[in-house]
Design an enzyme around this catalytic site. Sequence first.
Site, PDB file in Angstrom:
ATOM      1  N   SER A 152      59.929 -26.759 -20.318  1.00  0.00           N
ATOM      2  CA  SER A 152      59.459 -26.173 -21.580  1.00  0.00           C
ATOM      3  C   SER A 152      58.038 -25.674 -21.402  1.00  0.00           C
ATOM      4  CB  SER A 152      59.486 -27.213 -22.701  1.00  0.00           C
ATOM      5  OG  SER A 152      58.806 -26.708 -23.849  1.00  0.00           O
ATOM      6  N   TYR A 166      57.776 -35.583 -25.928  1.00  0.00           N
ATOM      7  CA  TYR A 166      58.585 -34.451 -25.434  1.00  0.00           C
ATOM      8  C   TYR A 166      57.782 -33.651 -24.405  1.00  0.00           C
ATOM      9  CZ  TYR A 166      61.256 -30.063 -25.517  1.00  0.00           C
ATOM     10  OH  TYR A 166      61.982 -28.951 -25.155  1.00  0.00           O
TER      11      TYR A 166
HETATM   12  N1  LIG Z   1      65.375 -24.580 -28.174  1.00  0.00           N
HETATM   13  C1  LIG Z   1      64.122 -24.518 -27.757  1.00  0.00           C
HETATM   14  O1  LIG Z   1      63.234 -23.997 -28.453  1.00  0.00           O
HETATM   15  C2  LIG Z   1      63.744 -25.035 -26.401  1.00  0.00           C
HETATM   16  C3  LIG Z   1      62.499 -24.681 -25.889  1.00  0.00           C
HETATM   17  C4  LIG Z   1      62.127 -25.151 -24.632  1.00  0.00           C
HETATM   18  C5  LIG Z   1      62.989 -25.947 -23.909  1.00  0.00           C
HETATM   19  N2  LIG Z   1      64.201 -26.285 -24.440  1.00  0.00           N
HETATM   20  C6  LIG Z   1      65.073 -27.130 -23.620  1.00  0.00           C
HETATM   21  O2  LIG Z   1      66.297 -26.463 -23.410  1.00  0.00           O
HETATM   22  C7  LIG Z   1      67.339 -27.413 -23.262  1.00  0.00           C
HETATM   23  C8  LIG Z   1      68.459 -27.084 -24.235  1.00  0.00           C
HETATM   24  O3  LIG Z   1      67.922 -27.099 -25.552  1.00  0.00           O
HETATM   25  P1  LIG Z   1      68.723 -26.516 -26.826  1.00  0.00           P
HETATM   26  O4  LIG Z   1      67.695 -25.966 -27.725  1.00  0.00           O
HETATM   27  O5  LIG Z   1      69.851 -25.688 -26.387  1.00  0.00           O
HETATM   28  O6  LIG Z   1      69.247 -27.909 -27.448  1.00  0.00           O
HETATM   29  P2  LIG Z   1      70.465 -28.196 -28.454  1.00  0.00           P
HETATM   30  O7  LIG Z   1      70.767 -27.008 -29.254  1.00  0.00           O
HETATM   31  O8  LIG Z   1      70.062 -29.471 -29.136  1.00  0.00           O
HETATM   32  O9  LIG Z   1      71.686 -28.498 -27.443  1.00  0.00           O
HETATM   33  C9  LIG Z   1      71.562 -29.581 -26.576  1.00  0.00           C
HETATM   34  C10 LIG Z   1      72.712 -29.594 -25.612  1.00  0.00           C
HETATM   35  O10 LIG Z   1      72.496 -30.683 -24.702  1.00  0.00           O
HETATM   36  C11 LIG Z   1      73.545 -31.621 -24.818  1.00  0.00           C
HETATM   37  N3  LIG Z   1      73.038 -32.966 -24.700  1.00  0.00           N
HETATM   38  C12 LIG Z   1      72.038 -33.560 -25.394  1.00  0.00           C
HETATM   39  N4  LIG Z   1      71.899 -34.833 -25.011  1.00  0.00           N
HETATM   40  C13 LIG Z   1      72.837 -35.046 -24.052  1.00  0.00           C
HETATM   41  C14 LIG Z   1      73.207 -36.159 -23.280  1.00  0.00           C
HETATM   42  N5  LIG Z   1      72.585 -37.341 -23.408  1.00  0.00           N
HETATM   43  N6  LIG Z   1      74.221 -36.030 -22.400  1.00  0.00           N
HETATM   44  C15 LIG Z   1      74.870 -34.839 -22.253  1.00  0.00           C
HETATM   45  N7  LIG Z   1      74.569 -33.745 -22.964  1.00  0.00           N
HETATM   46  C16 LIG Z   1      73.564 -33.857 -23.857  1.00  0.00           C
HETATM   47  C17 LIG Z   1      74.177 -31.382 -26.177  1.00  0.00           C
HETATM   48  O11 LIG Z   1      75.516 -31.873 -26.151  1.00  0.00           O
HETATM   49  P3  LIG Z   1      76.334 -32.208 -27.524  1.00  0.00           P
HETATM   50  O12 LIG Z   1      76.699 -30.847 -28.098  1.00  0.00           O
HETATM   51  O13 LIG Z   1      77.528 -32.969 -27.088  1.00  0.00           O
HETATM   52  O14 LIG Z   1      75.397 -32.956 -28.400  1.00  0.00           O
HETATM   53  C18 LIG Z   1      74.047 -29.857 -26.288  1.00  0.00           C
HETATM   54  O15 LIG Z   1      75.048 -29.205 -25.539  1.00  0.00           O
HETATM   55  C19 LIG Z   1      66.697 -28.773 -23.491  1.00  0.00           C
HETATM   56  O16 LIG Z   1      66.345 -29.358 -22.259  1.00  0.00           O
HETATM   57  C20 LIG Z   1      65.437 -28.433 -24.277  1.00  0.00           C
HETATM   58  O17 LIG Z   1      64.442 -29.413 -24.134  1.00  0.00           O
HETATM   59  C21 LIG Z   1      64.593 -25.847 -25.658  1.00  0.00           C
END
Ligand SMILES: NC(=O)c1ccc[n+]([C@@H]2O[C@H](COP(=O)([O-])OP(=O)(O)OC[C@H]3O[C@@H](n4cnc5c(N)ncnc54)[C@H](OP(=O)(O)O)[C@@H]3O)[C@@H](O)[C@H]2O)c1
Length: 257
Positions: A152, A166
């Site tokens: 991130s 985080y």
């Molecule tokens: N969105 C942002 O603004 C942003 C910015 C920077 C970095 N990121 C990073 O990008 C990545 C994805 O974020 P996102 O925004 O797409 O998140 P999200 O919408 O909350 O989706 C999270 C995904 O990860 C899975 N997951 C969460 N915990 C898990 C676990 N313990 N075991 C297996 N799968 C798990 C979830 O599965 P389920 O559907 O089964 O719950 C879902 O598929 C993360 O690492 C986040 O920190 C996001």
Amino acid sequence: MTNSTVSTAANTLPLQGKVAFVTGGSRGIGAAIVRRLARDGASVVFTYQNSAAEAQALADSASTSAAKVEAVQADAANAAALQAAIDNAAAKHGRLDILVNNAGVFVPGDIAEFSLDDFDRTLAVNVRAVFVAIKAAVAHLRTGGRIINIGSTNAHRMPFAGAAVYAMSKSALSGLTQGLARDLGPRGITINNVEPGPVATDMNPPTGDFATLMHGLMALPRHGKPEEIAGMVAYLASEEAAFVTGAGLKIDGGFAA
Ligand SMILES: NC(=O)c1ccc[n+]([C@@H]2O[C@H](COP(=O)([O-])OP(=O)(O)OC[C@H]3O[C@@H](n4cnc5c(N)ncnc54)[C@H](OP(=O)(O)O)[C@@H]3O)[C@@H](O)[C@H]2O)c1
């Protein structure tokens, strides 16, 4: 070069014949990565924790005649389950070429109220699982292998309160990525850390007061699209990125500029 040679080369997808493993692929950025890698020709095995229906729907819709997509339930915090999922994927396909560590959690909270359980959970999913998955994957990856972490931009800029743990977890991925580039370089395996800014997902909705606050900090005042992050992952997974390793690649609309 004959016409038929030209047409064969033009028809070859960039990741054709490759096998990718993506953690947390059922929703958000992970789902876009799964779709993009499959579209580029890779067979993909991805994990989810709870969203079984979404995961199966994605596996069905993203599979192509060239690329099979499969969903596997495996909590990233469960090291044995994650390791088994990676070993099974490699055994089933006879190879593993690409690992994307995408699964992550964001638990906000002021230090005064932040529980040790939430601290441990954040590190278990955002950091420990990445170590576990890489350790499992390197047993299968060969020369040309690719490891891509989803960090991130908050590792570099955290301009609001309540997200220190985080930010710490994503900072850990910077060090892990740089260090492992040195371990894995001699084996011809690259490892990189994609560092998104705000991206429109369930974790970070693109509208509301918090979204407006973030847009005010950015050179491009909007949330990114999951597909934009997937595009950078696809590049890093490709042959074209063979000279990129140990890098942190911000894709954040100028959030940290
Ligand atoms: N969105 C942002 O603004 C942003 C910015 C920077 C970095 N990121 C990073 O990008 C990545 C994805 O974020 P996102 O925004 O797409 O998140 P999200 O919408 O909350 O989706 C999270 C995904 O990860 C899975 N997951 C969460 N915990 C898990 C676990 N313990 N075991 C297996 N799968 C798990 C979830 O599965 P389920 O559907 O089964 O719950 C879902 O598929 C993360 O690492 C986040 O920190 C996001």
